[in-house]
Motif scaffolding. Structure first.
Motif, mmCIF file in Angstrom:
data_model
loop_
_atom_site.group_PDB
_atom_site.id
_atom_site.type_symbol
_atom_site.label_atom_id
_atom_site.label_comp_id
_atom_site.label_asym_id
_atom_site.label_seq_id
_atom_site.Cartn_x
_atom_site.Cartn_y
_atom_site.Cartn_z
ATOM 1 N N ASP A 31 86.158 44.622 34.616
ATOM 2 C CA ASP A 31 86.942 43.416 34.284
ATOM 3 C C ASP A 31 86.083 42.157 34.377
ATOM 4 O OD1 ASP A 31 89.116 44.948 33.853
ATOM 5 O OD2 ASP A 31 90.159 44.444 35.729
ATOM 6 N N GLN A 32 85.304 42.060 35.454
ATOM 7 C CA GLN A 32 84.443 40.867 35.597
ATOM 8 C C GLN A 32 83.432 40.805 34.456
ATOM 9 O OE1 GLN A 32 82.611 40.747 39.503
ATOM 10 N NE2 GLN A 32 84.503 40.122 40.509
ATOM 11 N N LEU A 33 82.886 41.961 34.123
ATOM 12 C CA LEU A 33 81.858 42.001 33.072
ATOM 13 C C LEU A 33 82.428 41.545 31.726
ATOM 14 C CD1 LEU A 33 78.962 42.909 32.311
ATOM 15 C CD2 LEU A 33 79.915 45.158 31.800
ATOM 16 N N GLY A 40 76.203 38.616 37.834
ATOM 17 C CA GLY A 40 76.421 39.601 38.897
ATOM 18 C C GLY A 40 77.785 40.244 38.807
ATOM 19 N N ALA A 41 78.167 40.708 37.616
ATOM 20 C CA ALA A 41 79.492 41.311 37.465
ATOM 21 C C ALA A 41 79.577 42.629 38.234
ATOM 22 C CB ALA A 41 79.777 41.551 35.988
ATOM 23 N N ASN A 42 80.659 42.757 39.008
ATOM 24 C CA ASN A 42 80.776 43.920 39.894
ATOM 25 C C ASN A 42 81.848 44.905 39.484
ATOM 26 O OD1 ASN A 42 78.737 43.137 41.501
ATOM 27 N ND2 ASN A 42 80.028 41.999 42.928
ATOM 28 N N TYR A 61 69.286 33.269 38.090
ATOM 29 C CA TYR A 61 70.313 34.050 38.798
ATOM 30 C C TYR A 61 71.415 33.114 39.315
ATOM 31 C CZ TYR A 61 67.847 32.884 43.277
ATOM 32 O OH TYR A 61 67.254 32.263 44.358
ATOM 33 N N SER A 62 72.480 33.735 39.816
ATOM 34 C CA SER A 62 73.648 33.009 40.353
ATOM 35 C C SER A 62 74.235 31.971 39.391
ATOM 36 C CB SER A 62 73.298 32.326 41.684
ATOM 37 O OG SER A 62 72.988 33.259 42.663
ATOM 38 N N PRO A 63 74.474 32.323 38.131
ATOM 39 C CA PRO A 63 75.075 31.341 37.217
ATOM 40 C C PRO A 63 76.480 30.934 37.635
ATOM 41 C CG PRO A 63 75.046 33.514 36.205
ATOM 42 C CD PRO A 63 74.242 33.628 37.465
ATOM 43 N N LEU A 64 77.126 31.779 38.479
ATOM 44 C CA LEU A 64 78.475 31.435 38.970
ATOM 45 C C LEU A 64 78.435 31.014 40.433
ATOM 46 C CD1 LEU A 64 80.490 34.360 37.337
ATOM 47 C CD2 LEU A 64 80.369 31.973 36.596
ATOM 48 N N GLY A 65 77.260 30.678 40.924
ATOM 49 C CA GLY A 65 77.157 30.272 42.326
ATOM 50 C C GLY A 65 77.649 31.381 43.251
ATOM 51 N N PHE A 120 60.351 32.987 34.684
ATOM 52 C CA PHE A 120 60.625 32.481 36.023
ATOM 53 C C PHE A 120 62.099 32.721 36.309
ATOM 54 C CE2 PHE A 120 61.646 28.953 39.031
ATOM 55 C CZ PHE A 120 60.940 29.486 40.094
ATOM 56 N N GLN A 121 62.399 33.224 37.518
ATOM 57 C CA GLN A 121 63.782 33.538 37.888
ATOM 58 C C GLN A 121 64.208 32.653 39.063
ATOM 59 O OE1 GLN A 121 66.387 37.193 39.672
ATOM 60 N NE2 GLN A 121 64.894 37.783 38.136
ATOM 61 N N PRO A 122 64.863 31.532 38.773
ATOM 62 C CA PRO A 122 65.352 30.622 39.814
ATOM 63 C C PRO A 122 66.866 30.716 39.950
ATOM 64 C CG PRO A 122 65.262 29.477 37.747
ATOM 65 C CD PRO A 122 64.996 30.934 37.436
ATOM 66 N N LEU A 138 81.897 29.313 41.599
ATOM 67 C CA LEU A 138 82.360 28.657 40.366
ATOM 68 C C LEU A 138 83.407 29.481 39.602
ATOM 69 C CD1 LEU A 138 78.899 27.207 39.312
ATOM 70 C CD2 LEU A 138 80.895 25.884 40.036
ATOM 71 N N THR A 139 83.937 30.506 40.259
ATOM 72 C CA THR A 139 85.042 31.242 39.642
ATOM 73 C C THR A 139 86.373 30.618 40.054
ATOM 74 O OG1 THR A 139 85.317 32.769 41.497
ATOM 75 C CG2 THR A 139 83.736 33.404 39.795
ATOM 76 N N GLY A 140 86.328 29.667 40.984
ATOM 77 C CA GLY A 140 87.551 28.997 41.433
ATOM 78 C C GLY A 140 88.252 29.739 42.555
ATOM 79 N N THR A 171 72.058 43.518 39.413
ATOM 80 C CA THR A 171 72.485 44.743 40.093
ATOM 81 C C THR A 171 72.291 44.667 41.613
ATOM 82 O OG1 THR A 171 70.298 45.721 39.863
ATOM 83 C CG2 THR A 171 71.822 46.098 38.042
ATOM 84 N N MET A 172 72.286 43.448 42.127
ATOM 85 C CA MET A 172 71.998 43.230 43.550
ATOM 86 C C MET A 172 73.065 43.826 44.468
ATOM 87 S SD MET A 172 71.295 39.488 45.229
ATOM 88 C CE MET A 172 72.971 38.897 45.050
ATOM 89 N N GLN A 173 74.273 44.037 43.920
ATOM 90 C CA GLN A 173 75.364 44.542 44.771
ATOM 91 C C GLN A 173 75.542 46.058 44.629
ATOM 92 O OE1 GLN A 173 77.357 42.048 46.324
ATOM 93 N NE2 GLN A 173 77.083 40.255 45.054
#
Ligand SMILES: NC(=O)c1ccc[n+]([C@@H]2O[C@H](COP(=O)([O-])OP(=O)(O)OC[C@H]3O[C@@H](n4cnc5c(N)ncnc54)[C@H](OP(=O)(O)O)[C@@H]3O)[C@@H](O)[C@H]2O)c1
Length: 327
Positions: free
Chosen positions: A292-294, A287-289, A213-217, A183-185, A221-223, A20-22
């Motif tokens: 649709d992303q979710l 981090g789905a915003n 966190y950041s599994p999609l960079g 641990f949250q890396p 990594l969404t292209g 929920t960082m955004q």
């Protein structure tokens, strides 16, 4: 939705955690409510925030993400259904003591988070990083008081060096205190070093839950980015370019694209499916915003990549050369 144990604890969380960082900054309160409604409907029961979110952007300030989650939980009457994770450490005001991991600030921080989240307890309370000014024993004692008071169920850590994490585990054991359970890396196909160099071994030895966190960079990594592309000079773009615009990552993106085509799914889903396939990962934080992303990201749970596809991604993104320093 698949559910897993949160690390070695008895609490069950969804295999994807909602980040929920955004919220309150790039995602309005109304949109944040929609995303949380949909997440819960899809079975996501674990939400990750931090006191410092979202202190970026014009109309935002530290604590806004927690405030939005608190309002939503109250409005929907769903606090009991959510495994709530937040963090402390960041600078919350100009007061010299309103940051860090001192006993004083731990007490101040929990009081602020509970108020903003409109709850009596946090499920997972994480140190956002390390505080060089505070002995780890002081922090561990202060966090343990919160557990004893019923304000916190479990404690965890994020962004700290492996030796510091192990030191904290040993100090907890020798002092008879509750330890960091998670641990949250950062962790994704283009950012594997910290986890694979050290935390896989720590996880195996101590059964620590790795919730990356950041599994999609952060979107790389969404292209959505193209090799050689010149991007507008924003802070976000600068970060993506310096961290991810590297030859090896373009090769990984090409392979992601091929695999996505073979399965008729999106590149994003392949990148997430790879993280989900790593057996040492407890549950990634997405981090789905938008809805649709979710929905697209949750679809990654159903993706079955072949062993050849997984191993080609793993070898193309080899972590050995990708050293990065840790805060
Ligand atoms: N402990 C820490 O220091 C730390 C640091 C960072 C994050 N976190 C936590 O981890 C969470 C996730 O981190 P992250 O935002 O870096 O994760 P991420 O999943 O790597 O990246 C999320 C970004 O990717 C884009 N995205 C997501 N799903 C997409 C889709 N289906 N299609 C296209 N684009 C998509 C969105 O960008 P757009 O909005 O631009 O579309 C979104 O902002 C945060 O919310 C926070 O809870 C913790």
């Amino acid at each position: 939705m698949d559910y897993v144990k949160l690390g070695n604890t008895g609490t069950k969380i969804s295999k994807l955690i909602l980040g929920t960082m955004q919220f309150g900054w790039r995602v309005s309160e109304e949109e944040s409510f929609q995303v949380m409604d949909k997440a819960l409907e899809l079975g996501i029961n674990c939400f990750d925030t931090a006191d410092i979110y979202s202190s970026w952007g014009e109309n935002s300030y530290p604590g806004k993400s927690e405030e939005i989650i608190g309002k939503w939980m109250k409005d929907r009457g769903v606090r009991d259904e959510i495994v709530l994770a937040t963090k402390l450490l960041g600078k919350m005001s100009e007061d010299i003591n309103d940051k860090g991991l001192s006993r004083r600030h731990v007490r101040q921080a929990i009081s602020g988070s509970l108020k903003r989240l409109q709850t009596d307890w946090i499920d997972l309370y994480q140190i956002h990083s390390f505080d060089v000014d505070t002995p780890i024993e002081e922090t561990l004692h202060a966090l343990n008081v919160l557990i004893d008071n019923g304000e916190v169920n479990y404690i965890g850590a994020s962004n700290i060096q492996p030796w510091k994490f192990i030191e904290s585990l040993w100090r907890s054991e020798s002092l008879g205190l509750q330890r960091f359970e998670t641990f949250q890396p950062p962790y994704n196909l283009a950012r594997r070093y910290l986890v694979e160099h050290s935390f896989v071994d720590i996880h195996q030895k101590y059964n620590i839950g790795i919730i990356p966190y950041s599994p999609l960079g952060g979107g790389f990594l969404t292209g959505r980015y193209k090799k050689g592309e010149v991007l507008p000079d924003t802070p976000r773009n600068k970060g993506v370019v310096s961290r991810y615009f590297k030859e090896r990552n373009w090769i990984v993106l090409d392979r992601l694209m091929e695999i996505a085509k073979n399965h008729d799914i999106t590149l994003t889903q392949v990148a997430l499916a790879w993280v989900l396939s790593r057996e040492f990962i407890n549950a990634p934080i997405i981090g789905a915003n938008s809805i649709d992303q979710l929905v697209e990201n949750v679809g990654a749970l159903d993706v079955k990549l072949t062993n050849d596809e997984l191993s080609s991604l793993t070898s193309l993104s080899d972590w050995i050369d990708s050293y990065e320093s840790i805060r």
